[in-house]
Design a protein around this motif. Structure first.
Motif, mmCIF file in Angstrom:
data_model
loop_
_atom_site.group_PDB
_atom_site.id
_atom_site.type_symbol
_atom_site.label_atom_id
_atom_site.label_comp_id
_atom_site.label_asym_id
_atom_site.label_seq_id
_atom_site.Cartn_x
_atom_site.Cartn_y
_atom_site.Cartn_z
ATOM 1 N N SER A 73 8.489 4.208 -2.420
ATOM 2 C CA SER A 73 7.632 3.441 -1.506
ATOM 3 C C SER A 73 7.798 3.892 -0.058
ATOM 4 O O SER A 73 7.706 3.087 0.871
ATOM 5 C CB SER A 73 7.905 1.949 -1.642
ATOM 6 O OG SER A 73 7.605 1.515 -2.944
ATOM 7 N N ALA A 74 8.038 5.175 0.139
ATOM 8 C CA ALA A 74 8.249 5.713 1.486
ATOM 9 C C ALA A 74 7.053 5.457 2.398
ATOM 10 O O ALA A 74 7.222 5.229 3.599
ATOM 11 C CB ALA A 74 8.545 7.205 1.418
ATOM 12 N N HIS A 75 5.846 5.481 1.840
ATOM 13 C CA HIS A 75 4.651 5.254 2.652
ATOM 14 C C HIS A 75 4.641 3.843 3.235
ATOM 15 O O HIS A 75 4.241 3.637 4.366
ATOM 16 C CB HIS A 75 3.390 5.525 1.832
ATOM 17 C CG HIS A 75 3.275 4.729 0.582
ATOM 18 N ND1 HIS A 75 4.090 4.941 -0.512
ATOM 19 C CD2 HIS A 75 2.453 3.706 0.246
ATOM 20 C CE1 HIS A 75 3.758 4.087 -1.481
ATOM 21 N NE2 HIS A 75 2.778 3.327 -1.027
ATOM 22 N N ARG A 76 5.098 2.864 2.472
ATOM 23 C CA ARG A 76 5.145 1.487 2.973
ATOM 24 C C ARG A 76 6.259 1.311 3.993
ATOM 25 O O ARG A 76 6.083 0.628 5.001
ATOM 26 C CB ARG A 76 5.277 0.501 1.834
ATOM 27 C CG ARG A 76 3.970 0.358 1.077
ATOM 28 C CD ARG A 76 4.053 -0.731 0.009
ATOM 29 N NE ARG A 76 2.736 -0.934 -0.551
ATOM 30 C CZ ARG A 76 1.882 -1.859 -0.105
ATOM 31 N NH1 ARG A 76 2.207 -2.655 0.865
ATOM 32 N NH2 ARG A 76 0.694 -1.970 -0.659
ATOM 33 N N PHE A 77 7.413 1.920 3.762
ATOM 34 C CA PHE A 77 8.483 1.879 4.761
ATOM 35 C C PHE A 77 8.001 2.533 6.050
ATOM 36 O O PHE A 77 8.235 2.016 7.146
ATOM 37 C CB PHE A 77 9.740 2.589 4.244
ATOM 38 C CG PHE A 77 10.538 1.774 3.266
ATOM 39 C CD1 PHE A 77 11.196 0.608 3.653
ATOM 40 C CD2 PHE A 77 10.646 2.179 1.946
ATOM 41 C CE1 PHE A 77 11.937 -0.134 2.749
ATOM 42 C CE2 PHE A 77 11.383 1.448 1.032
ATOM 43 C CZ PHE A 77 12.037 0.290 1.435
ATOM 44 N N TYR A 78 7.321 3.658 5.944
ATOM 45 C CA TYR A 78 6.795 4.389 7.101
ATOM 46 C C TYR A 78 5.846 3.521 7.928
ATOM 47 O O TYR A 78 5.843 3.580 9.153
ATOM 48 C CB TYR A 78 6.093 5.663 6.623
ATOM 49 C CG TYR A 78 5.314 6.403 7.676
ATOM 50 C CD1 TYR A 78 5.953 7.004 8.752
ATOM 51 C CD2 TYR A 78 3.933 6.522 7.590
ATOM 52 C CE1 TYR A 78 5.243 7.690 9.720
ATOM 53 C CE2 TYR A 78 3.212 7.213 8.546
ATOM 54 C CZ TYR A 78 3.871 7.794 9.616
ATOM 55 O OH TYR A 78 3.153 8.473 10.562
ATOM 56 N N LEU A 79 5.056 2.694 7.251
ATOM 57 C CA LEU A 79 4.072 1.858 7.950
ATOM 58 C C LEU A 79 4.633 0.492 8.342
ATOM 59 O O LEU A 79 3.897 -0.401 8.753
ATOM 60 C CB LEU A 79 2.828 1.695 7.072
ATOM 61 C CG LEU A 79 2.059 2.997 6.852
ATOM 62 C CD1 LEU A 79 0.955 2.814 5.829
ATOM 63 C CD2 LEU A 79 1.499 3.526 8.160
ATOM 64 N N GLY A 80 5.944 0.321 8.195
ATOM 65 C CA GLY A 80 6.581 -0.922 8.630
ATOM 66 C C GLY A 80 6.405 -2.084 7.684
ATOM 67 O O GLY A 80 6.596 -3.231 8.074
ATOM 68 N N ARG A 81 6.059 -1.832 6.457
ATOM 69 C CA ARG A 81 5.866 -2.889 5.464
ATOM 70 C C ARG A 81 7.081 -2.929 4.537
ATOM 71 O O ARG A 81 6.996 -2.660 3.344
ATOM 72 C CB ARG A 81 4.589 -2.646 4.687
ATOM 73 C CG ARG A 81 3.369 -2.739 5.583
ATOM 74 C CD ARG A 81 2.118 -2.305 4.850
ATOM 75 N NE ARG A 81 0.972 -2.476 5.700
ATOM 76 C CZ ARG A 81 0.042 -3.417 5.513
ATOM 77 N NH1 ARG A 81 0.112 -4.226 4.492
ATOM 78 N NH2 ARG A 81 -0.977 -3.505 6.336
ATOM 79 N N THR A 82 8.217 -3.292 5.115
ATOM 80 C CA THR A 82 9.498 -3.224 4.414
ATOM 81 C C THR A 82 9.559 -4.160 3.217
ATOM 82 O O THR A 82 10.016 -3.751 2.138
ATOM 83 C CB THR A 82 10.642 -3.551 5.397
ATOM 84 O OG1 THR A 82 10.512 -2.705 6.540
ATOM 85 C CG2 THR A 82 11.994 -3.321 4.758
#
Length: 95
Positions: free
Chosen positions: A41-50
């Motif tokens: 889920s790197a894309h969600r971490f990248y977009l601040g959606r932890t």
């Protein structure tokens, strides 16, 4: 552009967009993370959606996450746009 930024002059808007280019998220990089590191889920971490990233990683254990990962293919543009708007607002508050 968010409504609260409409009252800014052209120079301020240009400044915000230049800073957004440097500080904001990139759609291409979000798709790169989705494609190559999506299982983490790197894309969600990248977009601040932890929170949703952690939930997504946990859901992979139950196969539901695979479906969620495919759905993200279509959700990424809106997620990037929302994150860019947050960066715009943050920069505008500093002006």
């Amino acid at each position: 552009m968010p409504r609260d930024l409409i009252s800014l002059d052209i120079q301020q808007k240009t400044y915000i967009e230049a800073r957004l280019t440097n500080e904001g998220p990139s759609l291409a990089l979000a798709y790169f993370f989705w494609l190559f590191l999506g299982i983490f889920s790197a894309h969600r971490f990248y977009l601040g959606r932890t929170l949703s990233a952690v939930l997504q990683v946990i859901s992979y254990l139950f196969v539901v996450g695979i479906i969620w990962w495919i759905i993200d293919l279509f959700l990424l543009p809106d997620m990037v746009r929302e994150r860019q708007d947050e960066v715009r607002r943050r920069i505008a508050e500093r002006l």
